[in-house]
Write a protein that holds these residues in place. Structure first.
Motif, short mmCIF file in Angstrom:
data_model
loop_
_atom_site.label_atom_id
_atom_site.label_comp_id
_atom_site.label_asym_id
_atom_site.label_seq_id
_atom_site.Cartn_x
_atom_site.Cartn_y
_atom_site.Cartn_z
N SER A 1 0.82 -1.22 0.00
CA SER A 1 0.00 0.00 0.00
C SER A 1 0.85 1.26 0.00
O SER A 1 0.42 2.30 -0.53
N ALA A 2 2.06 1.20 0.55
CA ALA A 2 2.93 2.38 0.58
C ALA A 2 3.30 2.84 -0.82
O ALA A 2 3.58 4.03 -1.04
N GLY A 3 3.30 1.92 -1.78
CA GLY A 3 3.63 2.28 -3.14
C GLY A 3 2.54 3.05 -3.86
O GLY A 3 2.76 3.53 -4.97
N HIS A 4 1.39 3.18 -3.22
CA HIS A 4 0.25 3.84 -3.86
C HIS A 4 -0.16 5.13 -3.16
O HIS A 4 -1.21 5.70 -3.48
N VAL A 5 0.65 5.59 -2.22
CA VAL A 5 0.41 6.88 -1.55
C VAL A 5 1.71 7.65 -1.50
O VAL A 5 2.80 7.08 -1.59
N GLY A 6 1.62 8.95 -1.33
CA GLY A 6 2.81 9.79 -1.26
C GLY A 6 3.55 9.59 0.05
O GLY A 6 2.97 9.14 1.04
N PRO A 7 4.85 9.93 0.08
CA PRO A 7 5.65 9.75 1.30
C PRO A 7 5.04 10.41 2.53
O PRO A 7 5.10 9.85 3.64
N SER A 8 4.45 11.59 2.39
CA SER A 8 3.90 12.30 3.54
C SER A 8 2.63 11.64 4.08
O SER A 8 2.22 11.91 5.22
N GLU A 9 2.03 10.77 3.28
CA GLU A 9 0.79 10.11 3.69
C GLU A 9 1.02 8.74 4.31
O GLU A 9 0.09 8.12 4.81
N ARG A 10 2.24 8.26 4.30
CA ARG A 10 2.53 6.92 4.79
C ARG A 10 2.61 6.87 6.31
O ARG A 10 3.08 7.80 6.94
N THR A 11 2.15 5.75 6.84
CA THR A 11 2.33 5.50 8.26
C THR A 11 3.78 5.10 8.51
O THR A 11 4.54 4.85 7.57
N ALA A 12 4.15 5.03 9.78
CA ALA A 12 5.52 4.61 10.11
C ALA A 12 5.79 3.20 9.59
O ALA A 12 6.88 2.91 9.08
N GLY A 13 4.78 2.34 9.71
CA GLY A 13 4.93 0.97 9.23
C GLY A 13 5.10 0.92 7.72
O GLY A 13 5.91 0.16 7.20
N GLN A 14 4.31 1.72 7.01
CA GLN A 14 4.42 1.77 5.56
C GLN A 14 5.79 2.30 5.13
O GLN A 14 6.40 1.77 4.20
N SER A 15 6.27 3.33 5.80
CA SER A 15 7.56 3.92 5.44
C SER A 15 8.69 2.92 5.62
O SER A 15 9.59 2.81 4.77
N ALA A 16 8.67 2.19 6.73
CA ALA A 16 9.73 1.20 6.98
C ALA A 16 9.67 0.07 5.96
O ALA A 16 10.71 -0.36 5.44
N ALA A 17 8.47 -0.41 5.66
CA ALA A 17 8.33 -1.51 4.70
C ALA A 17 8.71 -1.07 3.30
O ALA A 17 9.33 -1.83 2.55
N PHE A 18 8.36 0.15 2.94
CA PHE A 18 8.66 0.63 1.59
C PHE A 18 10.14 0.90 1.41
O PHE A 18 10.67 0.78 0.29
N ALA A 19 10.83 1.24 2.49
CA ALA A 19 12.28 1.49 2.39
C ALA A 19 13.00 0.25 1.89
O ALA A 19 13.96 0.35 1.10
N ALA A 20 12.56 -0.93 2.34
CA ALA A 20 13.19 -2.18 1.89
C ALA A 20 12.92 -2.40 0.41
O ALA A 20 13.80 -2.85 -0.34
N ARG A 21 11.71 -2.10 -0.03
CA ARG A 21 11.38 -2.22 -1.46
C ARG A 21 12.19 -1.22 -2.29
O ARG A 21 12.70 -1.55 -3.36
#
Length: 220
Positions: A58-78
């Motif tokens: 889901s982090a790939g479908h929202v802007g960085p400012s809209e991501r939760t902490a969990g989304q940001s951490a998971a997307f960093a690995a991607r």
């Protein structure tokens, strides 16, 4: 200087893995042609990437400012994997056939790097990157063989790497790799040996040709 992304997914170590020996031959030849170049190494068996999660997807479908902490951490690995692919001037992938398809670790890597609107979609960010896939298999699934319809490695990777990510995909196919270990396949050992030698020759030839092509393009 040129950058090679080298990915292996065989669960077997180098000496016992058909795909690893061929990707290693490709890499050695590449490094001979690009002694000052960079190799990004991904051993997906030794260091598996995380499976895609709801946060990572889901982090790939929202802007960085809209991501939760969990989304940001998971997307960093991607993002780390995506940027490695985008930086590569060429890619070599070891993709042995396990139960008629690719190893789960390679599927997980693909799930991570495929991002609609960036690496996939109208203008894939790594489009055109030359990619050599070493698709080893224990038997033969070539056209006309009894198990032709069970071949889901090449067909799958052509769809994902080629038509979705837009990479310029080429294949090396070492086959009958189980022949030396399976008494029922003993008569096929000569064909296995011929396939093995051909795969190594192709690895060297393709790596050299690709290195020369990229050097020529860089000099234009």
């Amino acid at each position: 200087m040129a950058t090679l992304l080298h990915i292996d997914s065989s669960v077997l170590p180098s000496g016992a893995s058909a795909s690893r020996t061929v990707t290693a031959a490709f890499r050695r030849t590449w490094e001979e042609q690009h002694p000052g170049g960079t190799v990004i190494r991904r051993d997906l068996a030794a260091h598996p990437v995380p499976h895609i999660t709801a946060d990572a997807w889901s982090a790939g479908h929202v802007g960085p400012s809209e991501r939760t902490a969990g989304q940001s951490a998971a997307f960093a690995a991607r993002l780390e994997l995506i940027e490695e692919l985008e930086r590569a001037d060429a890619v070599v992938i070891g993709a042995p056939m396990y139960n008629y398809t690719v190893p789960s670790t390679l599927k997980t890597w693909l799930d991570s790097v495929l991002l609609l609107g960036r690496t996939a979609g109208e203008a894939p960010s790594a489009q055109g990157t030359p990619t050599v896939v070493v698709a080893s298999r224990g038997g033969s699934y070539a056209p006309g063989t009894p198990r032709e319809s069970f071949e889901f490695v090449r067909t799958y990777l052509e769809a994902v790497l080629g038509r979705t990510l837009g990479l310029d995909v080429d294949f090396i196919v070492p086959e009958l790799t189980m022949a030396p270990r399976n008494p029922a396949m003993a008569e096929l050992v000569p064909l296995f040996e011929a396939s093995k030698e051909r795969a190594h020759r192709e690895a060297v030839t393709k790596a050299r040709a690709l290195a020369e092509r990229l050097t020529a393009e860089a000099g234009r």
